[in-house]
Design an enzyme around this catalytic site. Structure first.
Site, short mmCIF file in Angstrom:
data_model
loop_
_atom_site.label_atom_id
_atom_site.label_comp_id
_atom_site.label_asym_id
_atom_site.label_seq_id
_atom_site.Cartn_x
_atom_site.Cartn_y
_atom_site.Cartn_z
N ASP A 57 121.93 54.80 13.84
CA ASP A 57 121.33 53.53 14.23
C ASP A 57 119.81 53.58 14.04
O ASP A 57 119.16 54.57 14.39
CB ASP A 57 121.65 53.28 15.71
CG ASP A 57 121.24 51.90 16.17
OD1 ASP A 57 121.76 50.92 15.61
OD2 ASP A 57 120.39 51.79 17.09
N GLU A 60 121.70 53.44 8.91
CA GLU A 60 121.32 52.03 9.02
C GLU A 60 119.81 52.02 8.86
O GLU A 60 119.06 52.19 9.83
CB GLU A 60 121.72 51.43 10.37
CG GLU A 60 121.44 49.95 10.41
CD GLU A 60 120.68 49.46 11.64
OE1 GLU A 60 120.49 48.24 11.74
OE2 GLU A 60 120.26 50.26 12.50
C1 NOJ Z 1 121.27 48.16 15.09
C2 NOJ Z 1 122.60 47.86 15.68
O1 NOJ Z 1 123.52 47.58 14.66
C3 NOJ Z 1 122.39 46.69 16.61
O2 NOJ Z 1 123.62 46.17 17.07
C4 NOJ Z 1 121.50 47.12 17.75
O3 NOJ Z 1 121.20 46.01 18.55
C5 NOJ Z 1 120.19 47.70 17.22
N1 NOJ Z 1 120.38 48.60 16.13
C6 NOJ Z 1 119.45 48.44 18.31
O4 NOJ Z 1 120.10 49.63 18.63
#
Ligand code: NOJ
Length: 508
Positions: free
Chosen positions: A203, A262
């Protein structure tokens, strides 16, 4: 790892299915999806033909941001079950040859994490505060950084100091210059690798390191720059050292474990740095997700992403929907386009990420009542931004059951619209359905290999070949002649030897 497999770089061509655990299947009747419910539905995923599942966070959490606010990285939240439920689910998935990727959230913890609560108690200047990004008491915040969820990225503690949170105030950012933080996450990786997970989805992988001195951006609306322009809190060079260390840990385990970032970077080439041979295995390709339904734009995006990934020897990844974006049936404004887009994506070389429910053709739910919404984006924007709850509505499994079979009691944490015709039970065995299109596509795509070569085509028609396949997608407003070859799959009808607008076909 699935027992029958030897290491194979499986992730290079895999179809990985994202499970938003809270909304997938509820095994205990409380209206919240959980690990028992997920385990019971694994045969559906085997029949769909996915290679792996990625689970969004199921760790102990106050659920301020759907579990992306983790209070204990080594335990399962009671909402989702227990560690024993996790182990049973993992074993059942592996028995079906489905690999399991878990989410790791290293940019921030929950404000309920023991590290943060002890930092508040320990006070200014303490070693405990050094694990986060605190700045001394002052009237004005330390800089102009904005939260991705809206508003400023700094909150004041009762003693007047400020702490940084690029997301919700319930998600304080960690200080990755602190050795405890690095050691803790390496230990957390090992904890889950020891349990047998096949990989991690990282993340905010671009966020952990901030520019020295925390300089201001200089203007508002910073979220608009995400993925386009450099920002002092994202995609800093120092982050790569973390991934080189993580890669060594992954490689020290048997069985081809992997990690997908991500990451938001300002260019495809900067994104490719995350997937250098000694760093992570994959990064999500949000340019493809964001591309409009335009032949020129899609082709340019595909070429740029393939070229950037090739430059470091990594596979490309493709994604159309996830738990943060409006579902693509609604984004494109047409189920027909969504079907064609799916065949386009699944024909491309590399790995594809599906989001639960896209195989059912679920649309975004636009009319959730205000009191049902839970996304901090909705609350922090004062209700002006609908947020992400509309793509997180629990799945419809069985048209004849309450809550469409999502839970045993008919409860559902977000209300479902009339989804009887979209339920899995209504689509199963119906050749023209979304579900059967995806099933057939996932089966056939295994026979396609090799790189992509573009064929000459009429304007606004995408036409490419790979070994074993030719994929043609008509994005022009008018029917075009169907190219020669035997049709193996089409996203819609092909009347009188033509390929109608917004239709994709696979030919051999
Ligand atoms: C990306 C995640 O996919 C999202 O759902 C989340 O709110 C943010 N990162 C913060 O962790």
């Amino acid at each position: 790892m699935p027992s029958s497999d030897v290491p194979s770089n499986w992730w290079r061509t895999a179809v990985i299915y994202e499970i938003y655990v809270r909304s997938f299947a509820d095994g205990n009747g409380d209206g919240e999806g959980d690990l028992i419910g997920l385990r019971e539905r694994l045969p559906y995923l085997r029949d769909l033909g996915v290679d792996a599942i990625w689970l969004t966070p199921f760790y102990r959490s106050p659920m301020v941001d759907g579990g992306y606010d983790v209070a204990d990285y080594r335990d399962v939240d009671p909402l989702f079950g227990t560690l024993a439920d996790f182990d049973a689910m993992l074993a059942a998935a592996h028995a079906l040859d489905i690999r399991v990727i878990v989410d790791i959230v290293p940019n921030h913890t929950s404000s309920q994490h023991p590290w943060f609560t002890s930092a508040l108690t320990a006070g200014p200047g303490s070693l405990e505060r050094d694990r986060y990004i605190f700045r001394p008491a002052s009237e004005e915040p330390p800089n102009d950084w904005e939260s991705i969820f809206g508003g400023r990225a700094w909150t004041r503690t009762p003693d007047g100091e400020w702490y940084l949170h690029l997301f919700d105030p319930g998600q304080p950012d960690l200080n990755w210059d602190n050795a405890d933080v690095r050691a803790e996450f390496e230990s957390v990786l090992r904890f889950w690798l020891d349990r047998g997970v096949d990989g991690f989805r990282i993340d905010v992988a671009h966020g952990m390191v901030k520019e020295a001195g925390l300089p201001s951006v200089g203007h508002p609306q910073q979220i608009g720059l995400l993925g386009r322009e450099p920002l002092p809190y994202f995609d800093q060079d120092g982050v790569h050292e973390i991934y080189r260390a993580w890669r060594k840990i992954l490689d020290s385990y048997p069985g081809d474990r992997m990690a997908v970032a991500e990451a938001w970077a300002s260019t495809p080439l900067r994104l490719a740095r995350y997937v250098a041979p000694d760093e992570l295995h994959q990064a999500f390709n949000f340019d493809f997700l964001a591309a409009p339904w335009s032949a020129a734009e899609l082709r340019a995006t595909i070429d740029a992403c393939v070229e950037a990934a090739d430059s470091v020897g990594a596979p490309t990844t493709w994604v159309l929907s996830n738990h943060d974006k409006a579902r693509h049936v609604t984004r494109f404004g047409s189920p027909g386009i969504a079907r064609a887009a799916a065949l386009l994506m699944l024909a491309l070389p590399g790995a594809a990420y599906l989001y639960q429910g896209e195989e059912l053709g679920l649309p975004e739910v636009l009319d959730l009542p205000a009191d049902a919404r839970q996304d901090p984006v909705w609350h922090r924007s004062g209700g002006t931004d609908p947020g992400r709850d509309g793509c997180r509505v629990p799945l419809p499994w069985d048209a004849s059951l309450p809550a469409y079979g999502f839970s045993t009691t008919g409860r559902s944490w977000l209300p479902q619209p009339d989804w009887a015709s979209l339920a899995a039970s209504s689509q199963q065995g119906v050749p023209s359905s979304f579900l059967e299109l995806y099933r057939t596509a996932l089966r056939l795509r295994r026979t396609f290999t090799g790189p992509l070569t573009w064929n000459d085509s009429p304007t606004d028609v995408l036409d490419f070949s790979r070994d074993g396949l030719r994929c043609v997608v008509n994005l022009s407003g008018a029917a075009v002649p169907l190219p020669t070859g035997s049709v193996v799959l089409a996203s819609g009808d092909l009347p009188d030897g033509t390929l109608p607008p917004d239709t994709a076909v696979w030919l051999r």
